[in-house]
Scaffold this motif. Structure first.
Motif, mmCIF file in Angstrom:
data_model
loop_
_atom_site.group_PDB
_atom_site.id
_atom_site.type_symbol
_atom_site.label_atom_id
_atom_site.label_comp_id
_atom_site.label_asym_id
_atom_site.label_seq_id
_atom_site.Cartn_x
_atom_site.Cartn_y
_atom_site.Cartn_z
ATOM 1 N N ALA A 1 1.229 -0.904 0.133
ATOM 2 C CA ALA A 1 -0.363 -0.131 -0.527
ATOM 3 C C ALA A 1 0.921 1.377 0.029
ATOM 4 C CB ALA A 1 -0.850 0.746 1.685
ATOM 5 N N SER A 2 1.809 1.054 0.291
ATOM 6 C CA SER A 2 3.151 2.539 1.200
ATOM 7 C C SER A 2 3.728 3.063 -0.231
ATOM 8 C CB SER A 2 3.849 2.490 1.753
ATOM 9 O OG SER A 2 5.203 3.007 1.553
ATOM 10 N N ARG A 3 4.029 1.304 -0.969
ATOM 11 C CA ARG A 3 5.225 1.783 -2.374
ATOM 12 C C ARG A 3 3.701 2.216 -3.294
ATOM 13 N NH1 ARG A 3 7.573 -2.583 -4.836
ATOM 14 N NH2 ARG A 3 6.074 -4.376 -2.853
ATOM 15 N N ALA A 4 2.282 1.546 -3.623
ATOM 16 C CA ALA A 4 1.104 1.955 -4.794
ATOM 17 C C ALA A 4 1.463 3.269 -4.729
ATOM 18 C CB ALA A 4 0.193 1.286 -4.190
ATOM 19 N N SER A 5 1.371 3.630 -2.744
ATOM 20 C CA SER A 5 0.895 5.263 -3.258
ATOM 21 C C SER A 5 1.989 6.205 -2.783
ATOM 22 C CB SER A 5 -0.138 5.122 -1.615
ATOM 23 O OG SER A 5 0.732 4.956 -0.652
ATOM 24 N N GLY A 6 3.009 5.577 -3.256
ATOM 25 C CA GLY A 6 4.282 6.639 -3.380
ATOM 26 C C GLY A 6 4.385 7.135 -2.175
ATOM 27 N N GLN B 1 1.299 15.230 -0.760
ATOM 28 C CA GLN B 1 1.316 14.544 0.510
ATOM 29 C C GLN B 1 0.120 13.897 0.955
ATOM 30 O OE1 GLN B 1 4.510 13.368 0.938
ATOM 31 N NE2 GLN B 1 4.517 14.399 -1.176
ATOM 32 N N ARG B 2 -0.775 15.105 0.694
ATOM 33 C CA ARG B 2 -2.150 14.481 1.235
ATOM 34 C C ARG B 2 -2.870 13.271 0.381
ATOM 35 N NH1 ARG B 2 -5.686 14.822 5.238
ATOM 36 N NH2 ARG B 2 -7.699 14.964 4.395
ATOM 37 N N SER C 1 -1.224 10.202 1.873
ATOM 38 C CA SER C 1 -1.502 9.390 2.853
ATOM 39 C C SER C 1 -3.121 9.186 2.752
ATOM 40 C CB SER C 1 -1.030 10.600 3.632
ATOM 41 O OG SER C 1 -1.819 11.552 3.663
ATOM 42 N N ILE C 2 -3.980 9.636 2.207
ATOM 43 C CA ILE C 2 -4.888 9.297 1.571
ATOM 44 C C ILE C 2 -5.370 7.833 1.626
ATOM 45 C CG2 ILE C 2 -7.540 9.884 1.234
ATOM 46 C CD1 ILE C 2 -7.126 12.837 1.856
ATOM 47 N N ALA C 3 -4.691 7.553 0.176
ATOM 48 C CA ALA C 3 -4.367 6.658 -0.356
ATOM 49 C C ALA C 3 -3.681 4.910 0.364
ATOM 50 C CB ALA C 3 -3.850 6.895 -1.586
ATOM 51 N N ASN C 4 -3.016 6.051 0.188
ATOM 52 C CA ASN C 4 -1.578 4.489 1.686
ATOM 53 C C ASN C 4 -3.074 3.865 2.535
ATOM 54 O OD1 ASN C 4 -0.143 3.636 2.930
ATOM 55 N ND2 ASN C 4 -0.317 5.061 4.263
ATOM 56 N N ARG C 5 -3.681 4.832 2.974
ATOM 57 C CA ARG C 5 -4.567 4.202 4.433
ATOM 58 C C ARG C 5 -5.620 3.595 3.648
ATOM 59 N NH1 ARG C 5 -7.059 5.279 9.642
ATOM 60 N NH2 ARG C 5 -8.698 3.367 9.143
#
Ligand code: MBD
Ligand code: FE
Length: 308
Positions: free
Chosen positions: A15-20, A28-29, A32-36
């Protein structure tokens, strides 16, 4: 296949790599939303053992819903739009801003730029032989002081539950007006009693509601934006009492404070005064606006809207 095949660290890392998150650039906002959300989605897939076929059918469903222009209808149908209201209500309560007229959802059918009238307006063009309704009231602040020159932007459906602009059978801005309150903060209008709305037959929203064992009906309602300089913008609706879907709104928009009594007027003298031939409905409803305060989430919502 059993559920929980994947370790949490593997999900978090993907999730972290996929959301950059491991990249310096980007928003940045959003990252972090995409990661979650991605992490929650991957976890749900693993916990519920969601199959490949189910994932791809969801992707196809969303694509079709977007092509049908129904995403703005699915949002209220799944409770998302109402949930945002609940959060705003609570943020206001914590900021000591409770007390004005209750808000409820805007929905996807507002069109900006309706004709502007002073004090009073007629919303219908006379082509729909529905029950005549007069609605009137006052815009006030929390201390009861009238708010002159407030704008009451009102829109509602016709007797078939259809809204002008979206319904090619109606004239532009039929059942849509902006009314500027008079020196006493008063507004009034004449219109026809709306019917409830139903999601387009055979459409994506209806399909989802049926798959949930639900329906796609809204009770009859009238929408309002009420605004004035120095006050928090109010997005609300009233519901028409007695509607079979009053407490069954597929969009979760009904609120107890937003169901005014509907009087039926048949006194011949009053009919003559109002220049109507038939008994009519009358609704009194006042709007209470809260003051604009710095540091509390703004109630003016920016969203994609259809425009005329
Ligand atoms: C409507 O008329 C409406 O108000 C909402 C919220 C959703 C669909 C249709
Ligand atoms: Fe509506």
């Amino acid at each position: 296949m059993s559920s929980k095949l994947i370790e949490k660290s593997v999900i978090d890392d993907l999730a972290s790599r996929a959301s950059g998150l491991d990249q310096p650039g980007g928003d940045q906002r959003l990252k972090s939303i995409a990661n979650r959300l991605l992490g929650d989605l991957f976890t749900a897939i693993d916990d519920l053992d969601i199959s490949m076929n189910e994932v791809w059918s969801a992707v196809a469903y969303l694509g079709q819903a977007a092509r049908n222009n129904e995403l703005g209808l699915i949002a209220p149908g799944i409770g998302l739009e109402h949930f945002l209201d609940l959060r705003l209500d609570e943020a206001e309560r914590r900021a000591g801003l409770a007390g004005g007229t209750a808000r409820t959802i805007e929905g996807p059918l507002y069109i900006a730029g309706a004709p502007l009238s002073k004090g009073t307006a007629r919303l219908d063009d006379g082509s729909d032989k529905g029950e005549v309704v007069f609605m009137q009231g006052q815009v006030r602040d929390q201390n009861g002081k009238p708010v002159a020159d407030a704008i009451v932007d009102v829109w509602h459906a016709n007797t078939l539950g259809n809204y002008s602009h979206f319904d090619p059978q109606q004239q532009a801005y039929n059942l849509r007006r902006r009314i500027q309150t008079d020196a006493e903060g008063r507004y009034s209008f004449r219109s026809i009693m709306p019917s409830g709305y139903a999601t387009p037959p055979g459409g994506s929203t209806e399909q989802l509601m049926f798959a949930f064992g639900r329906h796609g009906h809204r009770p009859a309602h009238i929408h309002f934006f009420v605004s004035a300089p120095g006050y928090r913008h109010l997005t609300t609706q009233i519901n028409i009492e007695g509607d079979e879907y009053l407490f069954e709104d597929f969009a979760f928009g009904t609120r107890n404070d937003l169901i005014p009594p509907v009087a039926r007027i048949s006194d011949p003298k009053v009919l003559a005064e109002r220049q109507v031939q038939e008994p009519f409905a009358s609704i009194d409803f006042d709007f209470v606006l809260m003051p604009e305060v710095e540091g509390v989430t703004d109630t003016v919502v920016e969203r994609e809207r259809v425009s005329a």
